[in-house]
Design a protein around this motif. Structure first.
Motif, PDB file in Angstrom:
ATOM      1  N   GLU A  43      41.666  20.734  28.734  1.00 25.69           N
ATOM      2  CA  GLU A  43      40.771  22.241  29.558  1.00 25.69           C
ATOM      3  C   GLU A  43      39.173  21.266  30.116  1.00 25.69           C
ATOM      4  N   ARG A  44      38.961  22.233  30.546  1.00 27.94           N
ATOM      5  CA  ARG A  44      37.644  21.928  31.282  1.00 27.94           C
ATOM      6  C   ARG A  44      37.138  22.910  30.186  1.00 27.94           C
ATOM      7  N   GLU A  45      36.716  21.578  29.642  1.00 28.88           N
ATOM      8  CA  GLU A  45      35.212  23.055  28.290  1.00 28.88           C
ATOM      9  C   GLU A  45      32.782  23.035  28.616  1.00 28.88           C
ATOM     10  N   PHE A  46      32.858  23.531  27.941  1.00 28.00           N
ATOM     11  CA  PHE A  46      31.963  24.243  28.313  1.00 28.00           C
ATOM     12  C   PHE A  46      30.798  22.711  27.852  1.00 28.00           C
ATOM     13  N   VAL A  47      29.102  22.793  28.390  1.00 27.47           N
ATOM     14  CA  VAL A  47      28.476  21.099  27.860  1.00 27.47           C
ATOM     15  C   VAL A  47      27.374  21.970  27.554  1.00 27.47           C
ATOM     16  N   ALA A  48      27.070  22.466  28.870  1.00 29.70           N
ATOM     17  CA  ALA A  48      25.712  22.143  28.181  1.00 29.70           C
ATOM     18  C   ALA A  48      25.195  23.774  29.475  1.00 29.70           C
ATOM     19  N   ALA A  49      24.282  24.593  29.587  1.00 31.66           N
ATOM     20  CA  ALA A  49      24.092  25.625  30.832  1.00 31.66           C
ATOM     21  C   ALA A  49      22.755  25.966  30.440  1.00 31.66           C
ATOM     22  N   ILE A  50      21.853  26.312  32.012  1.00 31.08           N
ATOM     23  CA  ILE A  50      20.357  26.663  32.121  1.00 31.08           C
ATOM     24  C   ILE A  50      19.861  28.028  32.751  1.00 31.08           C
ATOM     25  N   THR A  51      18.953  28.875  32.877  1.00 26.92           N
ATOM     26  CA  THR A  51      19.302  30.198  33.148  1.00 26.92           C
ATOM     27  C   THR A  51      18.172  29.343  34.336  1.00 26.92           C
ATOM     28  N   TRP A  52      18.214  31.077  35.303  1.00 28.54           N
ATOM     29  CA  TRP A  52      17.942  30.478  36.544  1.00 28.54           C
ATOM     30  C   TRP A  52      16.049  29.766  36.876  1.00 28.54           C
ATOM     31  N   ASP A  53      15.692  30.661  35.410  1.00 26.36           N
ATOM     32  CA  ASP A  53      14.262  30.489  35.472  1.00 26.36           C
ATOM     33  C   ASP A  53      14.158  29.079  34.863  1.00 26.36           C
ATOM     34  N   GLY A  54      14.513  28.347  34.342  1.00 23.39           N
ATOM     35  CA  GLY A  54      14.533  27.546  33.328  1.00 23.39           C
ATOM     36  C   GLY A  54      14.254  28.144  31.757  1.00 23.39           C
ATOM     37  N   GLY A  55      13.951  28.794  31.972  1.00 24.20           N
ATOM     38  CA  GLY A  55      13.496  29.604  30.486  1.00 24.20           C
ATOM     39  C   GLY A  55      14.152  29.796  29.203  1.00 24.20           C
ATOM     40  N   ASN A  56      16.376  29.558  29.557  1.00 23.17           N
ATOM     41  CA  ASN A  56      16.803  29.593  28.611  1.00 23.17           C
ATOM     42  C   ASN A  56      17.853  28.360  28.442  1.00 23.17           C
ATOM     43  N   THR A  57      18.397  27.988  28.182  1.00 14.95           N
ATOM     44  CA  THR A  57      19.316  26.757  27.482  1.00 14.95           C
ATOM     45  C   THR A  57      20.383  27.182  25.946  1.00 14.95           C
ATOM     46  N   HIS A  58      21.582  26.232  26.809  1.00 13.66           N
ATOM     47  CA  HIS A  58      21.845  26.842  25.010  1.00 13.66           C
ATOM     48  C   HIS A  58      23.369  25.579  25.601  1.00 13.66           C
ATOM     49  N   SER A  59      23.801  24.767  24.186  1.00 16.70           N
ATOM     50  CA  SER A  59      24.558  23.774  24.285  1.00 16.70           C
ATOM     51  C   SER A  59      25.865  23.473  23.643  1.00 16.70           C
ATOM     52  N   ALA A  60      26.568  23.512  23.927  1.00 19.25           N
ATOM     53  CA  ALA A  60      28.048  22.906  22.764  1.00 19.25           C
ATOM     54  C   ALA A  60      27.605  22.105  21.553  1.00 19.25           C
ATOM     55  N   ASP A  61      28.161  22.842  20.632  1.00 21.62           N
ATOM     56  CA  ASP A  61      27.549  22.176  19.208  1.00 21.62           C
ATOM     57  C   ASP A  61      28.145  20.637  19.143  1.00 21.62           C
ATOM     58  N   SER A  62      29.003  20.806  20.271  1.00 18.80           N
ATOM     59  CA  SER A  62      29.277  18.842  20.345  1.00 18.80           C
ATOM     60  C   SER A  62      29.018  18.235  20.037  1.00 18.80           C
ATOM     61  N   VAL A  63      27.726  18.560  21.190  1.00 14.43           N
ATOM     62  CA  VAL A  63      26.644  17.834  22.144  1.00 14.43           C
ATOM     63  C   VAL A  63      25.239  18.151  21.580  1.00 14.43           C
ATOM     64  N   LYS A  64      24.888  18.784  20.535  1.00 11.34           N
ATOM     65  CA  LYS A  64      23.649  19.828  19.930  1.00 11.34           C
ATOM     66  C   LYS A  64      23.103  18.723  19.625  1.00 11.34           C
ATOM     67  N   GLY A  65      21.546  18.129  19.714  1.00 10.84           N
ATOM     68  CA  GLY A  65      20.867  17.077  19.198  1.00 10.84           C
ATOM     69  C   GLY A  65      20.937  16.141  20.215  1.00 10.84           C
ATOM     70  N   ARG A  66      21.760  15.384  20.905  1.00 13.42           N
ATOM     71  CA  ARG A  66      22.643  14.372  21.791  1.00 13.42           C
ATOM     72  C   ARG A  66      22.372  14.887  22.911  1.00 13.42           C
ATOM     73  N   PHE A  67      22.439  15.488  23.791  1.00 11.87           N
ATOM     74  CA  PHE A  67      22.492  16.415  24.929  1.00 11.87           C
ATOM     75  C   PHE A  67      21.513  17.539  25.552  1.00 11.87           C
ATOM     76  N   ALA A  68      20.454  16.998  26.501  1.00  3.99           N
ATOM     77  CA  ALA A  68      19.703  18.081  26.799  1.00  3.99           C
ATOM     78  C   ALA A  68      20.119  18.258  28.612  1.00  3.99           C
ATOM     79  N   ILE A  69      19.738  20.100  29.310  1.00  6.86           N
ATOM     80  CA  ILE A  69      19.789  20.414  29.955  1.00  6.86           C
ATOM     81  C   ILE A  69      18.279  20.651  30.694  1.00  6.86           C
TER      82      ILE A  69
END
Length: 125
Positions: A43-69
């Motif tokens: 299934e399609r899975e979440f990786v990372a996301a960013i709010t419209w103003d760039g003020g908040n980001t969130h990453s999946a646990d599987s990529v945290k510390g390795r990926f950055a949005i």
């Protein structure tokens, strides 16, 4: 909203790639952007996301510390990046960027109404 994803390719384990998602058609301040991935048979899975103003980001646990949005642009045409470091074979998938008409992100694919075409990332030796 139109989205154009690029930057995929083949890389060895431990390597890096940077994906880009160019957005247009709507002022950037009115939607949030997420990156998702889908491996064959999964299934399609979440990786990372960013709010419209760039003020908040969130990453999946599987990529945290390795990926950055991150994002950049001038509101008429904006780009959202996914910097991927320390890549593993499990990161192999088609990566999609998506937008939702909300000021806040979601981790659920069904909450996004606009999708780019996807870019293949293959991590292998």
């Amino acid at each position: 909203v139109q989205l154009q994803a690029s930057g995929g390719g083949q890389v060895q384990p431990g390597g890096s790639l940077r994906l880009s998602c160019v957005t247009s058609g709507r002022p950037f301040g009115t939607f949030a952007v997420g990156w998702f991935r889908q491996a064959p048979g999964q299934e399609r899975e979440f990786v990372a996301a960013i709010t419209w103003d760039g003020g908040n980001t969130h990453s999946a646990d599987s990529v945290k510390g390795r990926f950055a949005i991150t994002m950049s642009g001038d509101n008429a045409k904006n780009t959202v990046y996914l910097q991927m470091n320390s890549l593993k074979p499990d990161d192999t998938a088609v990566y999609y960027c998506a937008a939702r008409l909300s000021t806040y992100y979601s981790i659920r694919p069904r909450d996004y109404g606009y999708w780019g075409q996807g870019t293949q990332v293959t991590v292998s030796s």
